[in-house]
Enzyme design. Structure first.
Site, mmCIF file in Angstrom:
data_model
loop_
_atom_site.group_PDB
_atom_site.id
_atom_site.type_symbol
_atom_site.label_atom_id
_atom_site.label_comp_id
_atom_site.label_asym_id
_atom_site.label_seq_id
_atom_site.Cartn_x
_atom_site.Cartn_y
_atom_site.Cartn_z
ATOM 1 C CD GLU A 176 -10.635 -17.078 -5.190
ATOM 2 O OE1 GLU A 176 -10.371 -17.713 -6.218
ATOM 3 O OE2 GLU A 176 -10.787 -15.852 -5.170
ATOM 4 C CG HIS A 416 -15.224 -6.109 -13.632
ATOM 5 N ND1 HIS A 416 -14.266 -6.667 -14.436
ATOM 6 C CD2 HIS A 416 -15.104 -6.728 -12.433
ATOM 7 C CE1 HIS A 416 -13.595 -7.586 -13.741
ATOM 8 N NE2 HIS A 416 -14.081 -7.647 -12.537
ATOM 9 C CG HIS A 417 -13.471 -0.409 -10.970
ATOM 10 N ND1 HIS A 417 -13.746 0.514 -9.983
ATOM 11 C CD2 HIS A 417 -13.985 0.108 -12.122
ATOM 12 C CE1 HIS A 417 -14.386 1.558 -10.518
ATOM 13 N NE2 HIS A 417 -14.556 1.333 -11.808
ATOM 14 C CD GLU A 418 -8.852 -8.190 -11.695
ATOM 15 O OE1 GLU A 418 -9.771 -8.983 -11.462
ATOM 16 O OE2 GLU A 418 -7.923 -7.955 -10.880
ATOM 17 C CG HIS A 486 -14.982 -11.252 -6.980
ATOM 18 N ND1 HIS A 486 -15.233 -12.418 -7.626
ATOM 19 C CD2 HIS A 486 -16.192 -10.770 -6.589
ATOM 20 C CE1 HIS A 486 -16.537 -12.636 -7.648
ATOM 21 N NE2 HIS A 486 -17.148 -11.642 -7.041
ATOM 22 C CD GLU A 487 -9.949 -12.035 -7.116
ATOM 23 O OE1 GLU A 487 -10.656 -12.988 -7.475
ATOM 24 O OE2 GLU A 487 -10.087 -10.895 -7.598
ATOM 25 C CD GLU A 505 -13.946 -14.818 -5.881
ATOM 26 O OE1 GLU A 505 -14.143 -15.562 -6.834
ATOM 27 O OE2 GLU A 505 -12.939 -14.091 -5.790
ATOM 28 C CD GLU A 511 -13.521 -17.228 -10.019
ATOM 29 O OE1 GLU A 511 -14.196 -16.274 -10.413
ATOM 30 O OE2 GLU A 511 -12.424 -17.085 -9.469
#
Ligand code: NOJ
Ligand code: CA
Length: 706
Positions: A176, A416-418, A486-487, A505, A511
């Protein structure tokens, strides 16, 4: 006698065949625009060269490996055998930018062996395509060697000039970063160490991450990347700024002296170079997916490409929060003390609002972040294992009811799984979490890996995490779950093999415009992304912010494009899941531009890149699979420009109603981003239009069959 004679002739023929057996050391692409040659020098050192239309684009570049427990493989090699084959097939994308993909290449395999010592063997395989090449190393099964502990792979890419280069630093933990545009000799990756907005970052060398794209003085375009990254670590490219030379530098680990551990036999990922005479051809290239294995999952029709909304942007704006305001008891269980702060975003009521809005606007999914307990202990904590369980909702969120309500309205919840990069917890929880999703009929999850990887010492792009990401995809497939990470680790075309790898992502997404300390993504950002990050695979950028300045929430941040560009991104940036990212109230206040989001497709039978220059502008038209309607998106950087577009791609004898969403006369990304004009015309094949794009602007056109 006659028989004896025949046998004699035959054996003479065979002898002459074997003795004359040619050593093949070069291969050309089917149309002969690209040629690769292989050589072993007097020291027994292997190298290759690449020619594009007879011009050297990669000069003598050496190949080799260092090991943490054995001598390097570098010199002292001999060529034992070489062989060539050709392949020309087509395959179908289950979802994608196009339906049919041609996979046409010539292959050259070189079998090398050390002349002395252990006589270790390694093969190099080149595949020459019309749009570039891939090569990889194969470590075959052999008597003297059963495990490789690779300390580094030394693959060189020796360029012949100081290319204009579009690059992000070779960060081992995150992609990023803003893209820089410099000469290759001016790459200075270490300048980007320790960006304050990144929860994890590590840039150990003057290296770049891939895809890295370059434009030469004669207009030759190159993009370096890798394909089929499996059980290996990600490759960054170390830049020798004096000699215009790149060398692979694998991502390592603090826990081991080696960067990759493999049992033999195994193959490395493909090292890829896309080569084109202009920028649009780079986007049309299918090299990366072609170098991956065919679909191993079979029917994945349980996942359908879709647009989605979500309880997401409101958190990034600070309107609501992920956490609810719980505390943990002595045993670590989350308990509601009745002192919730009242800003929690994922409430049953709020999610129903998104479902209602989505139903009305032809949007099939709603992502809900911050629905499960644990967010109170997310960023900035060392002890993140065991915090999230991925099955326990906060007290104000009735997940089952929300799923039921959605189904009634034809809208699916996206899970969603953060993980907060606590990988051991996530690995342990996956069966339970995916089975839970399956029991609810939820087929897509956005995963997240914010923070430094646990176990400590591992990096997001090293072998440990490559395996974690790939294992997650394979496990999810067993429960009919598709992954949008993501990440993530970079995309390397594995979506062909595992088509439940839907998006990711792996770039500075939307964001950053909500909160970054450096002014957000500049207007040129996406006209670079289209020719760099997007070459690797689908991008979950999350476009569609209508309230560009959002002063009610954040005075110092904004999106640095016009509203028309936000619409154009639905076509320009490819993903089979495409978010309508803004708040419901911001869309409801703007029904006219919302119509484009309602109409635009997400799954394509054909893609045409009509024009473009890396970092400046790009125009893409895509044909929707089920309807045959076309959609066009055009974006520019901070410069305004006029682009002529010929609609030669439309069907013969078909009239279309084209609705054009364009920058108004006074539009400007900063001074007047909301100035938008909408015009409806009739369009047919071979008509021409001149598109006028404002500074930081764009054009979006829906082209619907009459
Ligand atoms: C970072 C992701 O990129 C973002 O989309 C998400 O909202 C947060 N992490 C929370 O998981
Ligand atoms: Ca960027």
């Amino acid at each position: 006698m006659k028989k004896v004679f025949i046998i004699l002739v035959l054996s003479l023929f065979l002898v002459s065949c074997t003795s004359k057996k040619e050593t093949i050391t070069e291969v050309s692409s089917p149309s002969e625009n690209i040629k690769i040659t292989f050589d072993l020098n007097a020291e027994g050192r292997a190298s290759y060269q690449v020619f594009f239309n007879n011009k050297t684009v990669i000069d003598t570049s050496y190949l080799g490996f260092d090991f943490s427990n054995a001598a390097s493989i570098s010199t002292n090699l001999e060529l034992i055998n070489s062989s060539a084959t050709s392949t020309n097939q087509t395959w179908d994308m289950v979802w994608g930018e196009q339906e049919r993909v041609v996979n046409n290449y010539n292959e050259l395999k070189l079998e090398l062996q050390e002349k002395s010592d252990l006589k270790r063997k390694v093969n190099v395989v080149f595949k020459a395509y019309n749009d570039g090449l891939g090569f990889r190393y194969e470590f075959p099964k052999q008597d003297n060697w059963d495990e490789a502990l690779i300390a580094n792979e030394n693959t060189q890419f020796n360029l012949t000039e100081d290319y204009k280069t579009f690059w992000i630093p070779g960060d081992w933990d995150i992609y990023e970063h803003l893209y820089s545009t410099t000469k290759l000799s001016e790459v200075h990756a270490l300048k980007y160490a320790n960006h304050s907005d990144l929860a994890q970052t590590y840039i150990p060398e003057n290296a770049v991450n891939t895809p890295v794209t370059m434009v030469g003085s004669d207009g030759t375009h190159l993009s370096f990347h890798e394909a089929a990254l499996v059980d290996y670590s990600g490759m960054t490219l170390k830049v020798d700024t004096d000699n215009f030379d790149l060398t692979s530098n694998l991502v390592g680990s603090k826990n081991t002296a080696y960067k990759v551990k493999r049992s033999l036999p195994f193959n490395t990922p493909w090292r890829t170079i896309q080569i084109a005479k202009n920028a649009p051809e780079l986007i049309e290239s299918k090299l990366i997916v072609n170098l991956n294995e065919p679909n191993k999952l079979g029917d994945v029709s349980w996942f359908q490409p879709m647009k989605y909304t979500g309880v997401w942007w409101e958190m990034h704006l600070g309107k609501s929060s992920w956490d609810y305001g719980m505390t943990r008891d002595d045993k670590g269980n989350w308990i509601d003390t009745g002192k919730a702060h009242g800003k929690h975003g994922a409430t049953t009521e709020n999610v129903k609002r998104f479902i209602d809005f989505s139903e009305k606007n032809n949007i099939k999914g709603v992502l809900v972040e911050g629905w499960n307990t644990g967010w109170e202990h997310w960023i900035g904590f060392e002890d993140r294992e065991g915090v999230f369980d991925f099955v326990t909702p906060y007290p104000d969120y009735d997940l089952k009811e929300v799923v039921r309500y959605g189904k009634e309205k034809g809208v699916d919840i996206i899970m969603h799984h953060e993980t907060s990069a606590a990988t051991e917890t996530y690995t342990k929880q996956q069966d339970t979490a995916f089975a839970f999703m399956q029991s609810l009929g939820i087929h897509a999850v956005k995963t997240g890996y914010v923070g430094k990887i646990l176990p400590k010492g591992e990096y997001h792009h090293g072998q440990y995490m490559v395996n974690h990401y790939n294992n997650t995809v394979e496990k999810a497939a067993k429960y009919q779950v598709a992954i949008n990470a993501h990440e993530p680790i970079k995309a390397t075309g594995l979506r062909r093999t595992y088509p439940n790898t839907i998006s990711r992502e792996g770039l500075r997404g939307q964001e950053f415009n909500a909160w970054s300390s450096d002014g957000g993504n500049p207007p040129e950002h996406l006209s670079i992304v289209a020719f760099t990050r997007m070459l690797s695979g689908p991008v979950d950028f999350t476009p569609g912010i209508f309230n560009i300045k959002f002063d009610a929430y954040k005075k110092d941040n904004q999106v640095n494009t016009t509203l028309a560009q936000q619409l154009a991104l639905y076509v320009v940036i490819y993903s089979p899941v495409q978010m309508a990212a803004d708040l419901v109230e911001h869309y409801e206040a703007n029904p006219k531009p919302l119509q484009f989001i309602k109409d635009v497709g997400v799954d394509w039978s054909a893609t045409k890149v009509l024009n473009g220059e890396v970092g400046d502008y790009v125009t893409i038209a895509r044909k929707e699979r089920n309807t045959g309607n076309w959609f066009l998106g055009s974006i520019t950087d901070e410069n305004k420009r006029s682009l002529e577009v010929k609609f030669a791609f439309l069907d013969d004898n078909q009239e279309y109603t084209a609705t054009i969403y364009k920058d108004g006369k006074n539009a400007h990304w900063n001074d007047n981003p909301l100035d938008l004009e909408i015009e409806t015309i009739t369009l047919k094949k071979n008509d021409t239009l001149t598109l006028h794009l404002a500074e930081g602007g764009g054009v979006a056109i829906s082209i619907i069959k009459k």
